[in-house]
Write a protein that holds these residues in place. Structure first.
Motif, PDB file in Angstrom:
ATOM      1  N   THR A 136      -6.465  -2.980   2.732  1.00 20.73           N
ATOM      2  CA  THR A 136      -6.429  -3.390   1.329  1.00 20.73           C
ATOM      3  C   THR A 136      -7.716  -4.023   0.802  1.00 20.73           C
ATOM      4  O   THR A 136      -7.897  -4.120  -0.410  1.00 20.73           O
ATOM      5  CB  THR A 136      -5.312  -4.417   1.079  1.00 20.73           C
ATOM      6  OG1 THR A 136      -5.651  -5.643   1.736  1.00 20.73           O
ATOM      7  CG2 THR A 136      -3.968  -3.903   1.568  1.00 20.73           C
ATOM      8  N   SER A 181      -5.048   4.031   2.719  1.00 18.31           N
ATOM      9  CA  SER A 181      -4.213   3.786   1.540  1.00 18.31           C
ATOM     10  C   SER A 181      -4.666   4.610   0.346  1.00 18.31           C
ATOM     11  O   SER A 181      -5.859   4.725   0.085  1.00 18.31           O
ATOM     12  CB  SER A 181      -4.237   2.294   1.183  1.00 18.31           C
ATOM     13  OG  SER A 181      -5.549   1.863   0.888  1.00 18.31           O
ATOM     14  N   THR A 182      -3.685   5.168  -0.365  1.00 27.58           N
ATOM     15  CA  THR A 182      -3.987   5.901  -1.603  1.00 27.58           C
ATOM     16  C   THR A 182      -3.686   5.045  -2.827  1.00 27.58           C
ATOM     17  O   THR A 182      -3.994   5.437  -3.938  1.00 27.58           O
ATOM     18  CB  THR A 182      -3.177   7.215  -1.692  1.00 27.58           C
ATOM     19  OG1 THR A 182      -1.778   6.897  -1.670  1.00 27.58           O
ATOM     20  CG2 THR A 182      -3.521   8.149  -0.542  1.00 27.58           C
ATOM     21  N   ALA A 183      -3.060   3.889  -2.608  1.00 22.65           N
ATOM     22  CA  ALA A 183      -2.815   2.928  -3.682  1.00 22.65           C
ATOM     23  C   ALA A 183      -2.659   1.547  -3.056  1.00 22.65           C
ATOM     24  O   ALA A 183      -2.100   1.417  -1.960  1.00 22.65           O
ATOM     25  CB  ALA A 183      -1.560   3.286  -4.478  1.00 22.65           C
ATOM     26  N   GLN A 213      -8.633  -2.762  -2.712  1.00 21.05           N
ATOM     27  CA  GLN A 213      -9.382  -1.517  -2.801  1.00 21.05           C
ATOM     28  C   GLN A 213      -8.728  -0.460  -1.929  1.00 21.05           C
ATOM     29  O   GLN A 213      -8.064  -0.777  -0.950  1.00 21.05           O
ATOM     30  CB  GLN A 213     -10.828  -1.733  -2.374  1.00 21.05           C
ATOM     31  CG  GLN A 213     -10.969  -2.254  -0.953  1.00 21.05           C
ATOM     32  CD  GLN A 213     -12.376  -2.729  -0.651  1.00 21.05           C
ATOM     33  OE1 GLN A 213     -13.125  -3.105  -1.541  1.00 21.05           O
ATOM     34  NE2 GLN A 213     -12.747  -2.727   0.615  1.00 21.05           N
ATOM     35  N   LEU A 214      -8.930   0.792  -2.305  1.00 19.08           N
ATOM     36  CA  LEU A 214      -8.417   1.899  -1.514  1.00 19.08           C
ATOM     37  C   LEU A 214      -9.247   2.032  -0.246  1.00 19.08           C
ATOM     38  O   LEU A 214     -10.434   1.728  -0.233  1.00 19.08           O
ATOM     39  CB  LEU A 214      -8.477   3.198  -2.309  1.00 19.08           C
ATOM     40  CG  LEU A 214      -7.677   3.221  -3.611  1.00 19.08           C
ATOM     41  CD1 LEU A 214      -7.769   4.595  -4.253  1.00 19.08           C
ATOM     42  CD2 LEU A 214      -6.232   2.839  -3.378  1.00 19.08           C
ATOM     43  N   THR A 215      -8.592   2.490   0.817  1.00 14.34           N
ATOM     44  CA  THR A 215      -9.269   2.697   2.099  1.00 14.34           C
ATOM     45  C   THR A 215      -8.846   4.063   2.636  1.00 14.34           C
ATOM     46  O   THR A 215      -8.064   4.776   1.991  1.00 14.34           O
ATOM     47  CB  THR A 215      -8.860   1.600   3.112  1.00 14.34           C
ATOM     48  OG1 THR A 215      -7.472   1.764   3.443  1.00 14.34           O
ATOM     49  CG2 THR A 215      -9.093   0.205   2.546  1.00 14.34           C
ATOM     50  N   THR A 233      -1.758   6.728   3.276  1.00 18.48           N
ATOM     51  CA  THR A 233      -2.394   8.039   3.183  1.00 18.48           C
ATOM     52  C   THR A 233      -1.649   9.071   4.026  1.00 18.48           C
ATOM     53  O   THR A 233      -1.448  10.203   3.601  1.00 18.48           O
ATOM     54  CB  THR A 233      -3.866   7.953   3.654  1.00 18.48           C
ATOM     55  OG1 THR A 233      -4.544   7.013   2.835  1.00 18.48           O
ATOM     56  CG2 THR A 233      -4.554   9.294   3.573  1.00 18.48           C
ATOM     57  N   ILE A 287       0.842  -1.192   0.000  1.00 20.25           N
ATOM     58  CA  ILE A 287       0.000   0.000   0.000  1.00 20.25           C
ATOM     59  C   ILE A 287       0.877   1.242   0.000  1.00 20.25           C
ATOM     60  O   ILE A 287       2.016   1.215   0.471  1.00 20.25           O
ATOM     61  CB  ILE A 287      -0.953   0.055   1.220  1.00 20.25           C
ATOM     62  CG1 ILE A 287      -0.173   0.227   2.528  1.00 20.25           C
ATOM     63  CG2 ILE A 287      -1.855  -1.151   1.267  1.00 20.25           C
ATOM     64  CD1 ILE A 287      -1.023   0.661   3.702  1.00 20.25           C
TER      65      ILE A 287
END
Length: 146
Positions: free
Chosen positions: A60, A100-102, A95-97, A30, A27
């Motif tokens: 994730t 996380s930005t990636a 998936q983004l959360t 953020t 990840i």
């Protein structure tokens, strides 16, 4: 009762999730923009492996199975002891959360390029086939005594 001579540590857990093709789940955080394996602080009432599974899923969207402890890493600057486990994906979709930005599956070479030394070594240690966990110390940026 703790006094000033009593060391205070935080315990974190991380999962190095390895797909069948050898790619590793990572990840981009953020809060600081760094690439890392999914992980975070172990909750007081939580079993260690449950913490690994929770952190991986929260960050994730991937459900993981925990295989084995691959390393213990102490950040002497911040007093954090990180327990890192090799895992495998069991389901879910990346998936983004909020954390996380990636979310990407990286090759070992991409791990070395994108992650800071203290995180890349955790992933690369987890990819080793020997059974003994690595024990390493760092200052938050670089390994010490290596």
């Amino acid at each position: 009762m703790a006094n000033s001579a009593t060391p205070l540590h935080s315990v974190s857990v991380a999962g190095v999730v390895v797909r069948e093709d050898g790619r590793v789940l990572a990840i981009r955080r953020t809060d600081n923009g760094t690439w890392e394996p999914p992980g975070g602080v172990l909750e007081l009432t939580e079993a260690v492996e449950d913490g690994v599974r929770r952190e991986a899923y929260e960050e994730t969207g991937i459900k993981v199975g925990v295989e084995r402890l691959t390393g213990v890493y102490k950040n002497v600057t911040r007093g954090i002891v990180a327990l890192v486990f090799r895992c495998h994906p069991e389901g879910g979709t990346g998936q983004l959360t909020d954390e996380s930005t990636a979310v990407e599956w990286l090759t070992p070479a991409e791990v070395s390029e994108r992650m800071a030394e203290v995180y890349a070594v955790r992933v690369l240690d987890a990819l080793r086939d020997d059974v003994a966990p690595c024990i390493r110390t760092h200052n938050g940026r670089h390994l010490l005594g290596e």
